[in-house]
Design a protein around this motif. Sequence first.
Motif: not given
Lengths: 89, 246
Positions: A34-47, B155-159
């Motif tokens: 499940l780690l890749p899914i956690y990673f993608v989700v956290s990336l999305g939340c961070y964004g 901007n966030v996407l590009a960064q």
Amino acid sequence: MKHVVKILSLLVAVSAFWIALLQAAIIPRSHTWLLPIYFVVSLGCYGLLMVGIGLMQFPTCPREAVLLQHDITEAKDFLSANGVDVRSD
Amino acid sequence: MADEKENIGEKKYKYSIIIPTFNERLNIAIIVYLIFKHLRDVDFEIIVVDDGSPDGTQDIVKQLQQLYGEDRILLRARAKKLGLGTAYIHGLKYATGDFVVIMDADLSHHPKYLPSFIKKQLETNASIVTGTRYVKDGGVHGWNLMRKLTSRGANVLAQTLLWPGVSDLTGSFRLYKKCVLEDVISSCVSKGYVFQMEMIVRASRKGYQIEEVPITFVDRVFGTSKLGGSEIVEYLKGLVYLLLTT
């Protein structure tokens, strides 16, 4: 090195680490899958967080619009007094 | 204040300011006035690249030449609307400065920031100084919430994808060393604001030193042009293009 190559190398390194984790079974395999899914989700939340924070802190400058109007008036006065046509049509 | 003027005046550099115009008969006059007001002790020339404006912009530029001198204001027009990138290339051919400033003609870029661009470049010897709207002393006026949201999201996407090293990728208020601009512009092929992004990303990849100064951006035009779905698609395509080719 092209930027995309840098990113791909990063992804390859992370994937290699993930596969190694799977094989070594330090963490139970079910979690590791499940780690890749956690990673993608956290990336999305961070964004989303960065977008939200940026939006809240978005610098505005209403004063500048007023100052600009003054500048425009000053410019028009000077220019019309010196032979430049300042009609906007 | 007097110190600042002296500092700018004692350097012997010349600055070429390229301003592409299309139907800006009033704004170009105001911009020229403001440039002369804020760069009193600086050696500069203004190069107006007009794309055959039907509203008589070129006549106004000729009047300004009478007032300020034909050596200070160069009119290098083109027959029709041919795009921003080629406008810069066209203007560059006639630029005799050591540095080139590019800015918009619609008064969203205020000439009062020109001294801070010049000062930053002299302090850091940067190859490029770019104005950023997204830092504390910068700012935007005239954008509604939706526009701010798309700007911030873009901007966030590009960064995240490009790691460009600058905070404002689509800004077009910049000062370049002339040789750097010539080098970067020859390798850029995009159009519109993706072009501005491509310029700064390519410069960053080539290792040129890029500094930023805060600028304020008063958008009086936004109300009339909506940011539609096709613009977003174009932007995403541009991002992918930059991701793969820079």
